[in-house]
Design an enzyme around this catalytic site. Sequence first.
Site, mmCIF file in Angstrom:
data_model
loop_
_atom_site.group_PDB
_atom_site.id
_atom_site.type_symbol
_atom_site.label_atom_id
_atom_site.label_comp_id
_atom_site.label_asym_id
_atom_site.label_seq_id
_atom_site.Cartn_x
_atom_site.Cartn_y
_atom_site.Cartn_z
ATOM 1 N N GLU A 1 0.847 -1.197 0.000
ATOM 2 C CA GLU A 1 0.000 0.000 0.000
ATOM 3 C C GLU A 1 0.879 1.242 0.000
ATOM 4 O O GLU A 1 2.101 1.156 0.152
ATOM 5 C CB GLU A 1 -0.954 -0.012 1.199
ATOM 6 C CG GLU A 1 -2.022 -1.106 1.069
ATOM 7 C CD GLU A 1 -2.977 -1.177 2.233
ATOM 8 O OE1 GLU A 1 -3.227 -0.138 2.864
ATOM 9 O OE2 GLU A 1 -3.471 -2.268 2.526
ATOM 10 N N HIS B 1 -11.490 9.530 6.056
ATOM 11 C CA HIS B 1 -11.277 8.096 6.294
ATOM 12 C C HIS B 1 -10.799 7.792 7.707
ATOM 13 O O HIS B 1 -11.256 6.845 8.332
ATOM 14 C CB HIS B 1 -10.242 7.617 5.277
ATOM 15 C CG HIS B 1 -9.912 6.160 5.363
ATOM 16 N ND1 HIS B 1 -10.858 5.181 5.154
ATOM 17 C CD2 HIS B 1 -8.735 5.509 5.624
ATOM 18 C CE1 HIS B 1 -10.282 3.980 5.289
ATOM 19 N NE2 HIS B 1 -8.998 4.153 5.587
ATOM 20 N N ARG C 1 -0.714 8.639 1.308
ATOM 21 C CA ARG C 1 -2.106 9.006 1.044
ATOM 22 C C ARG C 1 -2.382 10.494 0.915
ATOM 23 O O ARG C 1 -3.197 10.913 0.103
ATOM 24 C CB ARG C 1 -2.946 8.509 2.210
ATOM 25 C CG ARG C 1 -3.700 7.327 1.830
ATOM 26 C CD ARG C 1 -4.470 6.815 2.975
ATOM 27 N NE ARG C 1 -4.387 5.377 2.857
ATOM 28 C CZ ARG C 1 -4.907 4.550 3.702
ATOM 29 N NH1 ARG C 1 -5.522 5.002 4.767
ATOM 30 N NH2 ARG C 1 -4.809 3.262 3.513
ATOM 31 N N HIS D 1 -9.042 9.300 2.404
ATOM 32 C CA HIS D 1 -8.615 8.172 1.560
ATOM 33 C C HIS D 1 -8.800 8.598 0.108
ATOM 34 O O HIS D 1 -9.843 9.135 -0.256
ATOM 35 C CB HIS D 1 -9.456 6.931 1.871
ATOM 36 C CG HIS D 1 -8.840 5.673 1.361
ATOM 37 N ND1 HIS D 1 -8.719 5.400 0.022
ATOM 38 C CD2 HIS D 1 -8.283 4.615 2.012
ATOM 39 C CE1 HIS D 1 -8.121 4.219 -0.137
ATOM 40 N NE2 HIS D 1 -7.841 3.730 1.058
ATOM 41 N N ARG E 1 -1.014 8.974 8.866
ATOM 42 C CA ARG E 1 -0.863 7.540 9.158
ATOM 43 C C ARG E 1 -0.423 6.770 7.925
ATOM 44 O O ARG E 1 -0.976 6.940 6.837
ATOM 45 C CB ARG E 1 -2.203 6.979 9.635
ATOM 46 C CG ARG E 1 -2.222 5.478 9.765
ATOM 47 C CD ARG E 1 -3.546 5.010 10.282
ATOM 48 N NE ARG E 1 -4.600 5.191 9.322
ATOM 49 C CZ ARG E 1 -5.083 4.228 8.537
ATOM 50 N NH1 ARG E 1 -4.596 3.006 8.591
ATOM 51 N NH2 ARG E 1 -6.068 4.482 7.694
HETATM 52 P P1 FAD Z 1 -14.107 0.778 15.630
HETATM 53 O O1 FAD Z 1 -13.772 -0.482 14.971
HETATM 54 O O2 FAD Z 1 -14.715 1.848 14.800
HETATM 55 O O3 FAD Z 1 -15.094 0.466 16.829
HETATM 56 C C1 FAD Z 1 -15.676 1.503 17.559
HETATM 57 C C2 FAD Z 1 -16.768 0.929 18.425
HETATM 58 O O4 FAD Z 1 -17.229 1.900 19.350
HETATM 59 C C3 FAD Z 1 -17.991 0.467 17.668
HETATM 60 O O5 FAD Z 1 -18.420 -0.735 18.244
HETATM 61 C C4 FAD Z 1 -19.006 1.571 17.930
HETATM 62 O O6 FAD Z 1 -20.347 1.166 17.844
HETATM 63 C C5 FAD Z 1 -18.643 1.924 19.354
HETATM 64 N N1 FAD Z 1 -19.089 3.241 19.791
HETATM 65 C C6 FAD Z 1 -18.805 4.446 19.256
HETATM 66 N N2 FAD Z 1 -19.378 5.424 19.977
HETATM 67 C C7 FAD Z 1 -20.029 4.817 20.996
HETATM 68 C C8 FAD Z 1 -20.818 5.278 22.080
HETATM 69 N N3 FAD Z 1 -21.099 6.577 22.263
HETATM 70 N N4 FAD Z 1 -21.342 4.372 22.925
HETATM 71 C C9 FAD Z 1 -21.115 3.047 22.764
HETATM 72 N N5 FAD Z 1 -20.381 2.560 21.744
HETATM 73 C C10 FAD Z 1 -19.837 3.435 20.881
HETATM 74 N N6 FAD Z 1 -7.025 0.303 8.960
HETATM 75 C C11 FAD Z 1 -6.016 -0.553 8.712
HETATM 76 O O7 FAD Z 1 -5.035 -0.607 9.469
HETATM 77 N N7 FAD Z 1 -6.084 -1.392 7.638
HETATM 78 C C12 FAD Z 1 -7.135 -1.392 6.774
HETATM 79 O O8 FAD Z 1 -7.171 -2.169 5.838
HETATM 80 C C13 FAD Z 1 -8.193 -0.480 6.996
HETATM 81 N N8 FAD Z 1 -9.244 -0.409 6.146
HETATM 82 C C14 FAD Z 1 -10.291 0.417 6.463
HETATM 83 C C15 FAD Z 1 -11.418 0.435 5.622
HETATM 84 C C16 FAD Z 1 -12.512 1.207 5.954
HETATM 85 C C17 FAD Z 1 -13.724 1.229 5.052
HETATM 86 C C18 FAD Z 1 -12.497 1.996 7.130
HETATM 87 C C19 FAD Z 1 -13.681 2.831 7.506
HETATM 88 C C20 FAD Z 1 -11.363 2.001 7.945
HETATM 89 C C21 FAD Z 1 -10.270 1.219 7.610
HETATM 90 N N9 FAD Z 1 -9.129 1.210 8.415
HETATM 91 C C22 FAD Z 1 -8.111 0.342 8.143
HETATM 92 C C23 FAD Z 1 -9.107 1.932 9.683
HETATM 93 C C24 FAD Z 1 -9.445 0.933 10.806
HETATM 94 O O9 FAD Z 1 -10.423 0.027 10.338
HETATM 95 C C25 FAD Z 1 -9.985 1.629 12.032
HETATM 96 O O10 FAD Z 1 -9.133 2.686 12.393
HETATM 97 C C26 FAD Z 1 -10.042 0.631 13.189
HETATM 98 O O11 FAD Z 1 -10.833 -0.467 12.818
HETATM 99 C C27 FAD Z 1 -10.615 1.309 14.413
HETATM 100 O O12 FAD Z 1 -10.830 0.334 15.393
HETATM 101 P P2 FAD Z 1 -11.437 0.777 16.773
HETATM 102 O O13 FAD Z 1 -11.616 -0.450 17.581
HETATM 103 O O14 FAD Z 1 -10.655 1.891 17.318
HETATM 104 O O15 FAD Z 1 -12.866 1.409 16.381
HETATM 105 C C1 SIN Z 2 -7.359 0.360 2.399
HETATM 106 O O1 SIN Z 2 -7.585 -0.835 2.262
HETATM 107 O O2 SIN Z 2 -7.074 1.113 1.476
HETATM 108 C C2 SIN Z 2 -7.460 0.944 3.766
HETATM 109 C C3 SIN Z 2 -6.199 0.748 4.464
HETATM 110 C C4 SIN Z 2 -6.076 1.674 5.619
HETATM 111 O O3 SIN Z 2 -6.926 2.526 5.873
HETATM 112 O O4 SIN Z 2 -5.057 1.545 6.304
#
Ligand code: FAD
Ligand code: SIN
Length: 534
Positions: free
Chosen positions: A112, A345, A284, A238, A380
Amino acid sequence: MTREYDIIVIGSGIAGLMYALKMGRNYRIAIITKKSSNDASTNYAQGGIASVMSQTDSFANHIRDTLEAGCGLCHEEVVRKVVRLGPRYIKELAGFGVAFSRRSGAYDLGREGGHSHNRVVHSADHTGRNIEQALLNSLKKHRNVDLFEEHTAIDLITEYHLGQKIPRRGPTCFGVYVYDNVNRRVEVFGARLVLLASGGAGQVYQHTTNPAIATGDGMAMGYRAGAFVANLEFVQFHPTSLYAPGQDPFLISEAVRGEGGKLITADGRRFMDNYHPMAELAPRDIVARAIDMVLKETGAPCVYLDISHRGKTFIKRRFPTIMKKCESLGINPAVDPIPVVPAAHYFCGGVRTDINGCSSIAGLLAAGEVACTGMHGANRLASNSLLEAVAFADFAANWTRKNLQTRAKYKGPALPPWDESGVFDHKEWVVVSHDFQEIRKLMWDYVGIVRSTDRLRKAYDRCLVIRKHIKEFYRKNPVRPEVLELRNIADVALIIIRSALLRQESRGLHYNIDFPQRDDSRFSRDTIIQRDFN
Ligand code: FAD
Ligand code: SIN
């Protein structure tokens, strides 16, 4: 009645689930999540997790790539620690049942933007779905953990809610006010420790790759409670979200460019060579800005990503989710270039933590996208987010085990019930959706990929007016999730703009045409903001 736990985890994405799993079975833990358990950004992650897994790569390479992408603001000791532990975390995730894609027995490593080597471990293009499912399955065996779905955290409980002055050494977190979405009432959760794992805030912007849950609740709650929040001007756009007006957000993974996808204009012209020696695989911020520039120059609504040269069999195997989505819209990536535009993103900033995941509030930890740990700096590196989330869930769990006795009796103050005095339903709920849309459009138009001081000031003034209105509405109306989210995106929007105004230079994801150069003499530091209680 107060529900009492040792630990409350807010969020059931990768950070919250990993932390709960790592805590073992000796603590009483509540996981609060505002929709169904898998409704999290984690579930949508496509590209994968960056980690050094091949003989031709090295920790030094991954560290260097991360620091270069971060444009001088990464905390090097954090980057070194996280990167070195990467292979261990991949092994642990596989142990929890995540089936990563393999080729000839070894992990199939994707490429990537900004990476000098292939190092992205993935499950085809649905890595996040596999991770989320595997972690939720593993958690079912932990009977010490209660999972509360459809429960929305409203605010962290501190001295402020007890009617006391915030001590000079800073607030202490005693628990959380939580709205039960189904029974429509506010509950009080008391705990000796709270972990914010509530993810990012993509919904602050009109166009985003993020799911609807990403309304910055944890960042806003942390700020309101008095925590330091840092670097919120660094919003990652993104470069390639699917351009399909009227559809839910959908990402076209950077891994498509890693497999040779080329960015072109409607008339078939490649343009990334003009912007960076790594062309489509530049970091990015550079690719997103280049697309923004092309769109402004040409007036076109989108550019295109062409992966057709890899043929149908390859695309279907490597990118099954993307293939399916495109086909459902009549686009055949084996023949047609895919229409794409940049979209908000990822948030590099958030609640500031130390290397253990501790925030500036006693009893409050943070991990995952809600946190600003020093890993990402001003930009990032792709696929470093899932890695950072797992790492800080682990660091926070280690810290908790060392510092929190198991199942000790709750010794905090009696927590006051939710105060509903002065509340009446004046039936003007339509303003909630109006304000929500206005903030998101304002942020997209005025606080987007390319900024100016004048536009930032205009956005700030307008957001302040809307925020005042929301505060009034919130005070007078019964709690509902939509007004909670509105209040949160308004708070986060204001912090983003304040941070962007403070950074009078351009660096990484923050580009201001009035200060187009990086200024290390004044801004080689984090932007830190804290609520003023006076
Ligand atoms: P999340 O997985 O977003 O979880 C947050 C949780 O908190 C959820 O359960 C939500 O419901 C809960 N929540 C929020 N507010 C409240 C509240 N007030 N009360 C109770 N619950 C609440 N990163 C990579 O490293 N590699 C990738 O390939 C990649 N691809 C991505 C593709 C997409 C489409 C997206 C959107 C992001 C991607 N990212 C990627 C970024 C990465 O997925 C996220 O940064 C990461 O998953 C965040 O994890 P987290 O546990 O911090 O939050
Ligand atoms: C992607 O698959 O392009 C998302 C990867 C990332 O957000 O790190």
